[in-house]
Design a protein around this motif. Structure first.
Motif, short mmCIF file in Angstrom:
data_model
loop_
_atom_site.label_atom_id
_atom_site.label_comp_id
_atom_site.label_asym_id
_atom_site.label_seq_id
_atom_site.Cartn_x
_atom_site.Cartn_y
_atom_site.Cartn_z
N LEU A 132 15.21 91.43 -73.59
CA LEU A 132 14.66 90.52 -74.59
C LEU A 132 13.24 90.91 -74.97
O LEU A 132 12.85 90.81 -76.14
CB LEU A 132 14.69 89.09 -74.05
CG LEU A 132 16.09 88.47 -73.92
CD1 LEU A 132 16.01 87.14 -73.17
CD2 LEU A 132 16.71 88.25 -75.30
N ALA A 133 12.46 91.39 -74.01
CA ALA A 133 11.09 91.83 -74.30
C ALA A 133 11.10 93.02 -75.26
O ALA A 133 10.22 93.14 -76.13
CB ALA A 133 10.36 92.18 -73.02
N ASP A 152 26.07 81.58 -63.07
CA ASP A 152 24.66 81.88 -63.34
C ASP A 152 23.76 81.05 -62.43
O ASP A 152 24.00 79.85 -62.21
CB ASP A 152 24.31 81.58 -64.80
CG ASP A 152 24.90 82.61 -65.75
OD1 ASP A 152 25.39 83.65 -65.27
OD2 ASP A 152 24.87 82.37 -66.98
N GLN A 153 22.71 81.68 -61.93
CA GLN A 153 21.68 81.01 -61.15
C GLN A 153 20.45 80.80 -62.02
O GLN A 153 20.29 81.43 -63.07
CB GLN A 153 21.33 81.83 -59.91
CG GLN A 153 22.50 82.11 -58.99
CD GLN A 153 23.10 80.83 -58.41
OE1 GLN A 153 22.37 79.95 -57.96
NE2 GLN A 153 24.43 80.74 -58.42
N ALA A 154 19.56 79.91 -61.58
CA ALA A 154 18.38 79.58 -62.37
C ALA A 154 17.58 80.83 -62.73
O ALA A 154 17.08 80.97 -63.85
CB ALA A 154 17.52 78.58 -61.62
N GLU A 155 17.47 81.77 -61.78
CA GLU A 155 16.64 82.95 -62.02
C GLU A 155 17.31 83.97 -62.93
O GLU A 155 16.65 84.84 -63.51
CB GLU A 155 16.27 83.62 -60.70
CG GLU A 155 17.43 84.12 -59.88
CD GLU A 155 18.05 83.05 -59.00
OE1 GLU A 155 18.89 83.39 -58.14
OE2 GLU A 155 17.68 81.86 -59.15
N SER A 156 18.64 83.91 -63.08
CA SER A 156 19.35 84.89 -63.90
C SER A 156 19.86 84.32 -65.22
O SER A 156 20.41 85.07 -66.03
CB SER A 156 20.54 85.47 -63.12
OG SER A 156 21.47 84.45 -62.79
N ALA A 157 19.68 83.04 -65.42
CA ALA A 157 20.19 82.39 -66.64
C ALA A 157 19.22 82.63 -67.79
O ALA A 157 18.36 81.79 -68.10
CB ALA A 157 20.40 80.90 -66.40
N TRP A 158 19.36 83.78 -68.45
CA TRP A 158 18.44 84.13 -69.53
C TRP A 158 18.47 83.11 -70.66
O TRP A 158 17.46 82.88 -71.33
CB TRP A 158 18.80 85.52 -70.08
CG TRP A 158 20.19 85.62 -70.63
CD1 TRP A 158 21.31 86.04 -69.98
CD2 TRP A 158 20.61 85.27 -71.95
NE1 TRP A 158 22.41 85.98 -70.81
CE2 TRP A 158 22.01 85.51 -72.02
CE3 TRP A 158 19.95 84.79 -73.08
CZ2 TRP A 158 22.74 85.28 -73.18
CZ3 TRP A 158 20.68 84.56 -74.24
CH2 TRP A 158 22.06 84.80 -74.28
N ALA A 160 18.57 79.99 -70.50
CA ALA A 160 17.76 78.81 -70.23
C ALA A 160 16.30 79.01 -70.63
O ALA A 160 15.54 78.04 -70.74
CB ALA A 160 17.84 78.45 -68.74
N ARG A 161 15.90 80.28 -70.85
CA ARG A 161 14.51 80.58 -71.18
C ARG A 161 14.38 81.33 -72.51
O ARG A 161 13.33 81.94 -72.77
CB ARG A 161 13.89 81.42 -70.06
CG ARG A 161 13.84 80.71 -68.71
CD ARG A 161 13.27 81.60 -67.62
NE ARG A 161 14.09 82.77 -67.39
CZ ARG A 161 15.17 82.77 -66.60
NH1 ARG A 161 15.55 81.65 -65.98
NH2 ARG A 161 15.87 83.87 -66.42
N LEU A 162 15.40 81.28 -73.34
CA LEU A 162 15.36 82.00 -74.61
C LEU A 162 14.26 81.46 -75.52
O LEU A 162 14.13 80.24 -75.69
CB LEU A 162 16.72 81.90 -75.31
CG LEU A 162 16.91 82.79 -76.54
CD1 LEU A 162 16.80 84.27 -76.18
CD2 LEU A 162 18.27 82.50 -77.18
#
Length: 278
Positions: A132-133, A152-158, A160-162
């Protein structure tokens, strides 16, 4: 001088068919050159402006139209492959295009390669954030990322932070439905364009103990048909990702009927089409 003997009937028939194929190849090449010339005119048109040439919704609409009129022995998957290459050739005429991918499985890399063409530059990154960067920094035109999953885990759920609306989901791969096969989402720095038969991704932030059933019911009560709802527990909140039927827009009145204020449309993509019957 003696007359040249006529070729056997089978050889004559093969020669005639090959000549017919050669004529068709020339006609197809003429049309490809004409299409490329029109694309070049479009690229230079002031009316088009300097925006991205990426139009996944229009591409999907074109493919659906062609598949609806298709018949004969050529497989539907082959038709899509041929036109995907034509689309990417047209995109290349309008400017540089490259792909940043995070593909934990080789099948996902093949998905990106099949969709964007064998000569499109594709760089595989170690994490979704890095892919994404690359798009955010202008190093790549799009990112191809694994489709959201229950595991998906919180740290790998891209998803959730799009960084919406700067980056949005614009396509889902593959376009030809493939049951049980890996899927991926395409993220781009442009908004999605409707294809006429679409699905939207809606991210909802609910209270920490919100059950999936309550979220699904709230969507239904608001008139939002959800094909699937993924739930991720993230600290003091529950993040729910819902696949909504149709092309959802920010001013859709149904969103206001939801009991949660934090809701974000992550993008939309064309619904996949069926392949050939087995």
């Amino acid at each position: 001088m003696p007359d040249t003997p006529a070729p056997p009937p089978a050889e004559a028939e093969i020669a005639a068919l090959r000549a017919e194929i050669d004529a068709l190849d020339d006609a197809m090449h003429d049309l490809l050159m004409q299409r490329a010339a029109v694309v070049a005119r479009l690229a230079g048109s002031r009316a088009k402006g300097q925006g991205s040439p990426l139009r996944p919704g229009r591409e999907a609409a074109v493919l659906r139209r062609l598949l609806a009129r298709h018949s004969g022995p050529l497989a539907r998957e082959r038709v899509v492959r041929i036109w995907r290459e034509i689309f990417m050739a047209s995109t290349a005429i309008q400017g540089p295009f490259s792909v940043a991918a995070h593909a934990p499985q080789s099948a996902e890399t093949r998905l990106a390669r099949t969709h964007f063409g064998p000569i499109t530059p594709i760089r595989v990154h170690p994490t979704p954030a890095r892919a994404l960067a690359a798009v955010s920094d202008g190093e790549a035109s799009v990112a191809v990322l694994p489709a959201p999953a229950e595991t998906d885990q919180a740290e790998s759920a891209w998803w959730a932070r799009l960084d919406v609306p700067r980056l949005q989901v614009v396509a889902r791969l593959p376009f030809i439905a493939a049951p049980s096969a890996p899927e991926a989402l395409v993220v781009a720095p442009v908004p999605p364009d409707p294809s006429g038969d679409d699905r939207s991704l809606l991210l909802i932030e609910a209270e920490a103990d919100a059950p999936r059933g309550r979220i699904a019911q709230a969507l239904a009560d608001a008139g939002l048909a959800a094909g699937a709802v993924l739930v991720l527990r993230a600290g003091e909140a529950t993040l729910a990702l819902a696949e909504i039927e149709g092309f959802l827009r920010a001013d859709d009145a149904r969103l206001a009927a939801l009991p949660w204020a934090r809701r974000t449309i992550l993008g939309a993509y064309a619904a996949p089409v069926a392949g050939d019957a087995p």
